[in-house]
Design a protein around this motif. Structure first.
Motif, PDB file in Angstrom:
ATOM      1  N   ASP A  75      -0.670  63.347   1.194  1.00  0.00           N
ATOM      2  CA  ASP A  75      -1.987  63.754   0.698  1.00  0.00           C
ATOM      3  C   ASP A  75      -2.882  62.538   0.436  1.00  0.00           C
ATOM      4  O   ASP A  75      -4.086  62.573   0.727  1.00  0.00           O
ATOM      5  N   ALA A  76      -2.304  61.479  -0.116  1.00  0.00           N
ATOM      6  CA  ALA A  76      -3.100  60.276  -0.393  1.00  0.00           C
ATOM      7  C   ALA A  76      -3.581  59.631   0.913  1.00  0.00           C
ATOM      8  O   ALA A  76      -4.734  59.166   0.996  1.00  0.00           O
ATOM      9  N   GLU A  77      -2.731  59.599   1.920  1.00  0.00           N
ATOM     10  CA  GLU A  77      -3.132  59.013   3.200  1.00  0.00           C
ATOM     11  C   GLU A  77      -4.213  59.857   3.865  1.00  0.00           C
ATOM     12  O   GLU A  77      -5.162  59.317   4.443  1.00  0.00           O
ATOM     13  N   TRP A  78      -4.088  61.180   3.776  1.00  0.00           N
ATOM     14  CA  TRP A  78      -5.113  62.045   4.371  1.00  0.00           C
ATOM     15  C   TRP A  78      -6.438  61.895   3.636  1.00  0.00           C
ATOM     16  O   TRP A  78      -7.501  61.876   4.272  1.00  0.00           O
ATOM     17  N   GLU A  79      -6.422  61.766   2.343  1.00  0.00           N
ATOM     18  CA  GLU A  79      -7.664  61.566   1.595  1.00  0.00           C
ATOM     19  C   GLU A  79      -8.325  60.235   1.952  1.00  0.00           C
ATOM     20  O   GLU A  79      -9.552  60.124   1.927  1.00  0.00           O
ATOM     21  N   ALA A  80      -7.519  59.232   2.299  1.00  0.00           N
ATOM     22  CA  ALA A  80      -8.099  57.951   2.708  1.00  0.00           C
ATOM     23  C   ALA A  80      -8.666  58.013   4.125  1.00  0.00           C
ATOM     24  O   ALA A  80      -9.617  57.294   4.454  1.00  0.00           O
ATOM     25  N   ALA A  82      -9.812  60.947   5.699  1.00  0.00           N
ATOM     26  CA  ALA A  82     -10.804  62.010   5.888  1.00  0.00           C
ATOM     27  C   ALA A  82     -12.241  61.496   5.921  1.00  0.00           C
ATOM     28  O   ALA A  82     -13.034  61.945   6.767  1.00  0.00           O
ATOM     29  N   ARG A 106      -5.899  67.541  10.278  1.00  0.00           N
ATOM     30  CA  ARG A 106      -4.766  66.760   9.767  1.00  0.00           C
ATOM     31  C   ARG A 106      -3.551  66.882  10.682  1.00  0.00           C
ATOM     32  O   ARG A 106      -2.888  65.881  10.982  1.00  0.00           O
TER      33      ARG A 106
END
Length: 271
Positions: A75-80, A82, A106
């Motif tokens: 989740d943290a990598e996807w938020e970075a 996006a 994703r």
């Protein structure tokens, strides 16, 4: 008319044994004087000033990003990631931009990262695996490859490569450096020579499809071309001067490094 060719040679040379101590010395005027390299052609600090030893030999080895096993995005990598996808219109659409967003960007990004990190075995020749090697659970290989190519044209991979090279890169995004390098080097054929120049400037040599010495280097050509022009002008101004062999070999090596190889084997791709 009698043949007087032998009159030019001493008779002792015809009858004396091949002893090095008794050979007739070569006249001084037949010897080619050792030429020196004028400093106006090649300054003594030329190599150190431009850091050519570091550029050609050290950085291709020290600039490689360690490989790590593939894993789904957290989740943290996807938020970075996006915001970069939204800014380039890749899968996500920023406010005010037309177009239909991707159903699951994703999962598509996970599929791309999985495909670009696949390698062929040594028995198969090594190097990158083809797109068709993507497991079926990630979707159709053709769809994933077209999406990767479309996002390359949109500038996503270049934007992500610059983001991970920045000093203030978030830790979650920095953890994806190797995957981003793999995706970027898969797009070099689409992006062209500018992609190679960008990866070198960022010192991310894992983003290059082959070792740096085998790829074209336009910046090196800009550094060495003035040396060739100064040598040519010096020869015109001093007709009796001949460039030493060391200078010719140096310029030949520079030309080879700047031009790169016409065809690089796929097995030379960084890990």
């Amino acid at each position: 008319m009698p043949d007087r060719t032998l009159d030019f040679f001493p008779i002792s040379c015809l009858h004396s044994p091949p002893d090095a101590s008794r050979r007739t010395p070569i006249p001084r005027f037949f010897r080619r004087p050792a030429s020196r390299i004028p400093p106006e052609i090649l300054p003594p600090d030329f190599l150190t000033r431009h850091g050519l030893a570091r550029r050609l030999y050290l950085e291709p080895l020290t600039g490689l990003t360690p490989a790590h096993p593939w894993a789904p995005l957290t989740d943290a990598e996807w938020e970075a990631l996006a915001p970069h996808l939204a800014a380039t219109g890749c899968g996500l659409r920023a406010a005010g931009r037309a177009g239909r967003p991707l159903a699951d960007p994703r999962a598509r990004l996970d599929a791309i990262f999985r495909a670009v990190t696949l390698k062929r075995s040594n028995c198969e020749g090594g190097g990158r695996a083809p797109w068709r090697a993507l497991p079926e659970g990630f979707g159709k290989a053709g769809t994933v490859s077209r999406c990767h190519r479309r996002w390359a044209h949109a500038g996503l991979w270049g934007r992500l490569l610059q983001a991970v090279a920045a000093a203030d890169c978030p830790a979650a995004l920095a953890a994806l450096t190797w995957r981003i390098c793999c995706a970027f080097r898969r797009a070099v054929r689409v992006l062209g020579l500018a992609a190679i120049v960008l990866a070198r400037r960022l010192r991310l040599h894992s983003a290059l499809p082959a070792p740096s010495q085998y790829l074209p280097d336009p910046e090196l050509a800009e550094i060495t071309m003035p040396v060739c022009l100064r040598a040519a002008r010096y020869m015109l101004a001093h007709p009796r001067w001949r460039p030493p062999r060391g200078l010719l070999r140096l310029l030949q090596d520079f030309h080879r490094f700047a031009g790169g190889l016409v065809r690089v084997p796929g097995a030379l791709e960084p890990p």
